[in-house]
Design a protein around this motif. Structure first.
Motif, short mmCIF file in Angstrom:
data_model
loop_
_atom_site.label_atom_id
_atom_site.label_comp_id
_atom_site.label_asym_id
_atom_site.label_seq_id
_atom_site.Cartn_x
_atom_site.Cartn_y
_atom_site.Cartn_z
N ARG A 76 0.83 -1.21 0.00
CA ARG A 76 0.00 0.00 0.00
C ARG A 76 0.86 1.26 0.00
O ARG A 76 0.48 2.28 -0.55
CB ARG A 76 -0.93 0.00 1.21
CG ARG A 76 -2.02 -1.06 1.16
CD ARG A 76 -2.92 -1.03 2.38
NE ARG A 76 -3.73 0.19 2.40
CZ ARG A 76 -3.71 1.09 3.36
NH1 ARG A 76 -2.90 0.93 4.41
NH2 ARG A 76 -4.48 2.15 3.31
N THR B 222 -9.80 -6.30 0.34
CA THR B 222 -10.28 -6.33 -1.04
C THR B 222 -10.17 -7.76 -1.56
O THR B 222 -9.45 -8.58 -0.99
CB THR B 222 -9.44 -5.41 -1.93
OG1 THR B 222 -8.10 -5.94 -2.02
CG2 THR B 222 -9.39 -4.00 -1.36
N GLN C 191 -19.71 -6.03 4.34
CA GLN C 191 -19.31 -6.05 2.93
C GLN C 191 -19.86 -4.83 2.20
O GLN C 191 -21.03 -4.48 2.34
CB GLN C 191 -19.80 -7.33 2.25
CG GLN C 191 -19.26 -7.49 0.83
CD GLN C 191 -19.54 -8.87 0.26
OE1 GLN C 191 -20.25 -9.66 0.87
NE2 GLN C 191 -18.98 -9.15 -0.91
N ARG C 192 -18.99 -4.19 1.45
CA ARG C 192 -19.33 -3.06 0.60
C ARG C 192 -18.76 -3.30 -0.80
O ARG C 192 -17.89 -4.16 -0.96
CB ARG C 192 -18.76 -1.75 1.18
CG ARG C 192 -19.45 -1.31 2.48
CD ARG C 192 -20.84 -0.76 2.16
NE ARG C 192 -21.53 -0.27 3.35
CZ ARG C 192 -22.43 -0.96 4.03
NH1 ARG C 192 -22.72 -2.20 3.65
NH2 ARG C 192 -23.03 -0.44 5.08
N PRO C 193 -19.19 -2.57 -1.80
CA PRO C 193 -18.65 -2.80 -3.16
C PRO C 193 -17.13 -2.67 -3.21
O PRO C 193 -16.49 -3.31 -4.07
CB PRO C 193 -19.34 -1.70 -3.99
CG PRO C 193 -20.63 -1.44 -3.27
CD PRO C 193 -20.31 -1.59 -1.82
N THR C 194 -16.53 -1.87 -2.33
CA THR C 194 -15.08 -1.68 -2.36
C THR C 194 -14.33 -2.66 -1.48
O THR C 194 -13.10 -2.62 -1.42
CB THR C 194 -14.74 -0.25 -1.90
OG1 THR C 194 -15.37 -0.01 -0.62
CG2 THR C 194 -15.23 0.76 -2.91
N GLY C 195 -15.04 -3.53 -0.75
CA GLY C 195 -14.33 -4.50 0.08
C GLY C 195 -15.07 -4.81 1.36
O GLY C 195 -16.27 -4.54 1.50
N TYR D 138 -15.18 -4.29 5.50
CA TYR D 138 -14.79 -3.29 6.49
C TYR D 138 -15.00 -3.84 7.91
O TYR D 138 -16.02 -4.49 8.20
CB TYR D 138 -15.61 -2.00 6.33
CG TYR D 138 -15.27 -1.22 5.09
CD1 TYR D 138 -14.54 -0.03 5.19
CD2 TYR D 138 -15.65 -1.67 3.83
CE1 TYR D 138 -14.21 0.69 4.05
CE2 TYR D 138 -15.33 -0.95 2.69
CZ TYR D 138 -14.60 0.23 2.81
OH TYR D 138 -14.28 0.94 1.67
#
Length: 816
Positions: A224, A505, A531-535, A537
């Motif tokens: 990262r 991710t 869960q979210r569209p970007t990963g 959390y």
């Protein structure tokens, strides 16, 4: 720093007797010769290599000031591979100069690039402190090495994060301190060129599996921030180091295994303490108290458990005070040998398996020396985990400067501190693996001079087997390191930690390996991740609490009631056995009795007292089968591998006279039960096959119980585990198998890979078990064959001859 060239010289007293002469004198002090075998490990010359062309002149000069004229061939090979960007593990013997193999490329890079940084990881604080001294002594401008661990004052931590370019720490601090605070370490991680993992063979079992994921989390954060550090690992000689290092790091790793350093000759003796005279005490173990003496119901009468998780050393003044000794205690034998070598002026380190044992050996050696020459006992001390930082550093200094001639230590000194100036090493009991055995033995030897190593056998099936089968030590390859990063009880908590540090991710899941998607789904179902569209959390404010070492919780502080003084700490997993109310606790030779154990606050209050009794915790165990992963149908015999649920509870403790072993009383305890889902190997037999083998129905429980104890004792011969890492249970009719059954299970949640290893080597494992029982010279069973120091049923019932018959049935039917 480990000896890196022939020019490195260790200080010490004037030469004493040669190892051969010293061993001759030690053997002559008893009526019978206790030595079963002497192995002569020959000396070998070193093979030097030129300095790599990329090594800067100022670095070569710095090493020359420290006595290193040139590297050995394996050092130059490993250093060049790392400098060229290849991940590498150097797996060579003790004192072979592995330190130079990683210091050379790391320091050369720091000198060439003023912004580069290096992270060094050690399994112990002592090792990190020793490496700090070595790097600082090179006096290289701009490197600014510093230790960052639990002992580092708060005021220094900010300076280290901002200014140190060579940070020395441990996996625990990386897990608890660095990675959760990665934003504060962003500058350091962005410029990270090398990650050094020292003594990587110690990362095994559950601890190793956790560390494997901590390293993956480190790689994730480095990526990262835009860095891809080179991993350089150092290991004792081990089986298949490339594969083990690759499993640990998740990266392809090249192994360098040809040791080109010089080595002095070693005289290695296997020492079996003498048998005690028949009138020295009862020849049979004391049976357990009735169920009315316990605070909770006992285990089912047909079952007998050999406890495991959490591992804890024997609660004893001898090494097996729960048992009536057949042989002289290995602790007492080691204490006498330590006193004799110190009296000869020989610098000696005695390795003892338990904290309490180290204290006992040191105290007995001091007493014997003072009886011979008043004041000479001051040249001997104990060293173990749980001491405060100041105490540890003072003992290390006294040993290095020769103020101490003898030290009794746990494996806290197996690694790290420069002990190459010693003349002799005493090993009180087989340390569990050949890798550890050679690591400990390698601490003796002064710059290529001759050394003596003595393995003192405990009254234990494995120790007895080894001293009578030297080919199992000297002719066998070193074990491969066993760890299992896919363990769901490790993987899921580590993924939770990673999600706390930064949202996970889909690309991250490949980094964490097999089972990562399933573990994430479980965390989502449990409400830990969203869960979210970007990963994925982390949903909570506080970070996950994860114990890397699988020791059953946070350490318990031992506090003197009258003064409030902190004496030391005991890991949470051992506290039920070592710090229950009424337990005797030793610290630096002083005896204390526990007044109260507060598990909620993690504190045990004690007072100083010198009782004439010792304490021994007793527990009960129950086991149920959850699932079967694999099995072998061998007619009347079945061999299985699968998941099990184990419930254990410490329910009472015995007080026993130290002088005679007499049981004074049994007192109940009210401690919570502990539940464990883990992996087990087990075998079943048909009742008809046992009857045909001559095992009467009434003798089946004792036969299976004895076979279980011996099998547990011999499993470390096949896997990189310790007897205290595993547990077992035997029953004439188990509710899940409906047959006579013997279970052996990993003592850690989710398993540690030991049961799988046992299943894969079942025939060889049980053959060695059968031989150990049959070859023991006792009549009805003893600690050297079928008695166990950790039996929850007081080693009753046991049948040695019927255990041999049981194993004969298994081996006759089980395929090789």
């Amino acid at each position: 720093m480990e000896s890196s060239s022939a020019a490195t010289v260790s200080a010490g007293p004037s030469p004493g007797p040669t190892p051969a002469d010293l061993l001759r004198r030690l053997r002559a002090r008893g009526a019978a010769d206790p030595v079963t075998h002497v192995e002569r490990v020959p000396a070998r010359p070193g093979v030097p290599a030129p300095w790599p062309s990329w090594a800067p002149p100022e670095l070569r000069t710095a090493f020359a000031r420290r006595g290193v004229a040139a590297p050995w061939q394996h050092q130059a090979q490993a250093a060049t591979l790392a400098y060229e960007g290849e991940h590498v593990v150097v797996a060579t013997g003790t004192a072979s100069g592995k330190s130079l193999a990683y210091q050379l490329p790391a320091l050369a890079t720091l000198l060439a690039d003023p912004r580069a940084t290096v992270l060094y990881l050690a399994p112990t604080k002592a090792l990190a402190a020793d490496q700090l001294r070595a790097v600082a002594a090179l006096e290289l401008e701009g490197v600014r090495p510093a230790c960052y661990d639990g002992d580092t004052p708060r005021a220094e931590r900010e300076w280290i994060r901002r200014h140190s370019r060579f940070v020395l720490t441990n996996p625990d601090m990386l897990h608890h301190g660095v990675l959760p605070g990665h934003a504060q370490w962003s500058g350091f991680l962005r410029r990270l060129a090398y990650v050094v993992i020292d003594e990587c063979h110690t990362y095994r079992g559950v601890f190793g599996s956790h560390v494997a994921h901590v390293l993956r989390r480190l790689r994730r954060q480095c990526a990262r921030f835009g860095s891809t550090p080179v991993f350089v690992l150092a290991s004792a000689t081990s089986g298949d180091p490339s594969t083990a290092a690759g499993r640990l790091t998740g990266l392809p790793v090249t192994a360098v295994t040809e040791d080109a350093s010089p080595r002095g000759g070693v005289t290695f003796a296997l020492w079996e303490p003498p048998l005690l005279p028949p009138d020295s005490g009862p020849s049979t173990p004391v049976p357990p108290q009735s169920s009315s003496d316990r605070s909770s119901p006992p285990a089912p009468p047909q079952s007998s458990g050999d406890r495991s998780s959490p591992p804890a050393p024997p609660q004893a003044s001898g090494d097996h005070d729960d048992l009536q000794q057949v042989r002289r205690s290995a602790l007492r034998e080691t204490a006498d040998l330590l006193a004799d070598t110190v009296a000869e002026g020989v610098r000696t380190l005695a390795f003892v398996r338990s904290r309490k044992g180290a204290e006992v050996v040191a105290a007995n050696a001091r007493r014997a020396l003072d009886d011979a020459v008043p004041g000479l006992g001051d040249r001997v001390a104990a060293y173990r985990g749980g001491y405060l930082r100041e105490e540890r550093r003072e003992l290390e200094r006294a040993l290095l400067h020769g103020d101490l001639l003898g030290l009794a230590s746990t494996n806290a000194l197996e690694l790290g501190v420069d002990l190459v100036g010693l003349d002799a090493v005493l090993i009180c009991g087989y340390p569990g693996t050949r890798a550890s055995l050679w690591q400990q033995a390698g601490r003796a030897g002064r710059s290529g001079q001759e050394a003596l190593a003595v393995l003192v056998a405990r009254d234990d099936p494995l120790d007895t087997y080894l001293v009578h089968h030297p080919e199992a030590i000297f002719g066998a390859p070193v074990e491969a390191t066993v760890l299992d990063p896919a363990n769901p009880y490790v993987l899921a908590p580590q993924l939770a930690c990673a999600a706390f540090e930064a949202p996970l991710t889909p690309a991250d899941l490949a980094l964490f390996g097999d089972g990562a998607k399933e573990a994430v789904d479980q965390l989502v179902a449990a409400g830990a991740l969203r869960q979210r569209p970007t990963g994925w959390y982390w949903r909570h404010r506080e970070r996950p609490e994860v114990d890397l070492r699988g020791e059953g919780g946070a350490p318990v502080c031992v506090v003197e009631s009258s003064t409030g003084r902190l004496l030391g700490t005991v890991d949470g997993g051992s506290s039920h056995f070592l710090l229950h109310s009424g337990a005797v606790y030793l610290h630096q030779g002083v005896s204390y009795v526990v007044d109260d154990l507060d598990l909620v606050d993690g504190c045990a209050l004690v007072h100083a007292e010198e009782p004439d009794w010792s304490t021994h915790a007793r527990d009960v165990t129950d086991l149920s089968v959850v699932s079967v992963r694999s099995y072998v149908d061998a007619g009347p015999v079945g061999m299985f591998l699968g998941e099990v649920d184990v419930t254990s509870q410490v329910v009472s403790y015995q007080r026993r006279r130290i002088a005679t072993g007499e049981v004074i009383d049994t007192r109940p305890l009210d401690l919570p039960a502990r539940e464990l889902r883990t992996v087990a190997v087990w075998f079943t037999l048909s009742p008809q096959s046992l009857t045909l083998a001559g095992v009467q129905p009434a003798d089946v429980p004792g036969a299976l119980h004895a076979a279980e104890h011996a099998a547990i004792g011999l499993l470390p011969l096949m896997a990189t585990c310790d007897r205290w890492d595993i547990g077992g249970l035997s029953t004439a009719v188990h509710q899940d198998t409906e047959a006579p059954t013997v279970f052996v299970y990993d003592g850690h949640p989710g398993g540690a890979g030991f049961a799988e290893r046992a299943y894969g080597t079942a025939a060889a494992w049980l053959r060695a078990t059968r031989d150990a029982i049959a070859e023991c010279g006792c009549e009805s069973g003893c600690p050297s064959c079928v008695q166990s120091p950790k039996c929850g049923n007081g080693n009753n019932p046991l049948s040695k001859p019927d255990a041999i018959r049981v194993l004969d049935v298994v081996l006759a039917n089980l395929p090789e």
